[in-house]
Design an enzyme around this catalytic site. Structure first.
Site, PDB file in Angstrom:
ATOM      1  N   SER A 106     -17.665  -4.513   2.179  1.00 35.63           N
ATOM      2  CA  SER A 106     -16.689  -5.560   1.889  1.00 35.63           C
ATOM      3  C   SER A 106     -16.876  -6.724   2.872  1.00 35.63           C
ATOM      4  CB  SER A 106     -15.280  -4.950   1.947  1.00 35.63           C
ATOM      5  OG  SER A 106     -14.372  -5.734   1.236  1.00 35.63           O
ATOM      6  N   ASP A 139     -15.285  -1.434  -9.338  1.00 40.83           N
ATOM      7  CA  ASP A 139     -14.721  -2.308  -8.309  1.00 40.83           C
ATOM      8  C   ASP A 139     -14.178  -3.587  -8.935  1.00 40.83           C
ATOM      9  OD1 ASP A 139     -14.340  -4.026  -6.077  1.00 40.83           O
ATOM     10  OD2 ASP A 139     -15.866  -2.930  -4.963  1.00 40.83           O
ATOM     11  N   HIS A 185     -13.089  -0.330  -5.377  1.00 42.73           N
ATOM     12  CA  HIS A 185     -13.520  -0.940  -4.125  1.00 42.73           C
ATOM     13  C   HIS A 185     -13.394   0.040  -2.965  1.00 42.73           C
ATOM     14  CE1 HIS A 185     -14.735  -4.274  -1.661  1.00 42.73           C
ATOM     15  NE2 HIS A 185     -13.758  -4.025  -0.812  1.00 42.73           N
TER      16      HIS A 185
END
Lengths: 348, 348
Positions: free
Chosen positions: B139, B293, B322
């Site tokens: 991320s 995601d 995610h």
């Protein structure tokens, strides 16, 4: 009762109002002098069996669905008697913003999808309808479509729920909670006791952003496909389409519909057994799913479709996600229209 | 400077602090006496070329990534010198909540992903690192991974950005805006001038709900997979995992990181030409994508992976979306670990 010029024929086109009388709601309250706003296209035949019901989505009115009605289209008023009923709570029918004390505003009673469909059934019976060639609707309109097919199986010959579920999914409940929080976090909302809906502007704009984020796919934004429909930037798209849509609306109306959306569940007819509820359907069903939809995932549509005997799943790949139904891309409109036409041409 | 017992070794495990001196930021401000908090595992070899950098995600610290480090795992401290640097603004490094006037709290300067990576480069050079066997992160950690590979191509032998992008997508910017609005709509936020972070509890809870909605897939909720990890209901899952995660944090720290996330863009190195920026990478790259995601869609990962010579795309299908990286499902952890091991075993 507050005035709001958004909820008028000037904004949404002419409509009829049917007096429902005292509507006893499924949650127990009585909506005295309840009104159902609707529009009709075409003529009901002698047998009363050429009707189509086309209920509307969250925050929408008959005007949002009207583009799907027209000569040569699937929903052809030269062949069918087409009724677009507005939701209870939607602003044109009896709703928080237009209802009288003691049930006005945030005191408006809790509604169910079943209340809408019972009210619509009352209207259609009054109009002389005996059979429905088709019930179809998008999103909350799909919830009503499922409710029709489960509650009145002998009346519904075909059904096409479009990107909506028979039972609201847990993730979709979370979605509803998130956009309601975006709205009600505005101090001007004041537990529903605002003087004017415009006072809640910040909350309405925030709610619009949540809809924008979840309502169209990542690809729509990441490929700047808003350019195809006349917006000059993502900012312009957020303001021009999404904020512009919600800003004139009444927050209590929106929250009333949201609560109804959240509680949608045809399995209330069968002690919580969803397969048994969907097993009651005798209509020929096409479940229409949008591949990039984040409100209602394709898996959610598939899950329910598999419980409906003889049904078919139609998947539409548009980058517009949940808002594929708006037909902003001509090919999306075409695919939806073609699917409805095919279903109407399927003998039952 | 406000006290917050969350940002302590007691909460996150022991860590080192490197004095960066006066860090001139890419946006122009100078962070005087800037500090970079980090942890190390294993030993740097004589040549200084067995190092791995593993930067952290939004709202995380070194402790969130530590489970991926261990003997027998890909990130094996018996083979590698592994550094987990905490983000600037993340709460342990120099951050809004712990910085001195006139740059404290909401006056903390704007940061960039490049600032983090320059600070990390300064640390690693100080430690004697000459080559990186691998940079990997999830991320916002993936954003830093891309920045490392583009900015210091001669130093980075391998890179594995996990569910993150080299350039923040427009949809992801909208996502950041939505969760920031959920937080800052709390009147207690008071433009960042709250007395205690706990005062902003409502905003933090709302932000947690947005993360919950977008952070795991529809299927995670709709199949109640939270049951597998000890939660008793969806409500319990929302409170026990998501609200519990964000409630102890400092809103200004979160907003500082969010702004950095939103502005992430390696193409700033190449006048906006993303392909040219990614073309600078000489590392062997595995782009790891999570199929479900909603922050970073598989298409977003594919789009960038296709611009990196000799790179490979690895797709992981978990319902955790995610948050697959948390390795809550053992098979997810295994797939990520196996992928990193395979990359480390690929000769360059």
């Amino acid at each position: 009762m507050t005035s709001n010029t958004y909820y008028t024929a000037a904004q949404h086109g002419e409509f009829e109002v049917y007096e429902l009388g005292d509507l006893v709601l499924e949650q127990g309250a009585t909506l005295r002098g309840a009104q159902l706003a609707y529009t009709c296209y075409g003529k009901l035949n002698e047998q009363g069996d050429n009707a189509i019901v086309f209920p509307v989505m969250f925050s929408g009115t008959h005007s949002a669905m009207a583009p799907y009605v027209g000569e040569g289209l699937a929903l052809d008023p030269s062949k069918y008697f087409i009724v677009i009923p507005n939701q209870l709570g939607g602003g044109l029918s009896s709703s928080p913003h237009n209802y009288a004390a003691p049930y006005q505003a945030n005191y408006f009673p809790e509604l169910t999808i079943g209340d809408d469909v019972r009210a619509q059934h009352q209207l259609l019976t009054h109009l002389g309808v005996t059979k429905l060639k088709l019930v179809t609707g998008w999103s909350m309109g799909a919830q009503q479509t499922y409710e029709w097919a489960v509650r009145y199986p002998d009346m519904v010959e075909r059904a096409a729920p479009i990107s909506g579920t028979a039972k609201t999914t847990p993730h979709c409940m979370l979605y509803v909670d998130v956009f309601c929080e975006a709205l009600t976090s505005d101090p001007a909302w004041n537990n529903g006791r605002y003087d004017n809906s415009e006072d809640v502007e910040q909350g309405l704009r925030r709610m619009a952003h949540v809809f924008a984020m979840m309502g169209a796919s990542q690809g729509l934004y990441n490929n700047a496909l808003w350019q195809n429909v006349g917006f000059s930037s993502q900012q312009d798209f957020l303001k021009g389409l999404w904020e512009n849509w919600f800003l004139p609306m009444d927050p209590n109306n929106l929250l009333c519909m949201a609560q109804k959306w959240r509680s949608g569940d045809v399995s209330l007819h069968t002690d919580g057994d969803l397969a048994a509820a969907l097993g009651r359907i005798s209509a020929k069903v096409f479940v229409i799913s949008f591949e990039k939809d984040m409100f209602i995932s394709p898996d959610d549509c598939l899950h329910e479709q598999q419980m409906i005997a003889g049904s078919e799943l139609v998947s539409i790949p548009s980058a517009w996600g949940h808002f594929t139904m708006l037909g902003i891309a001509p090919e999306d409109f075409q695919m939806i229209n073609d699917t409805l036409k095919k279903l109407l041409n399927t003998s039952v």
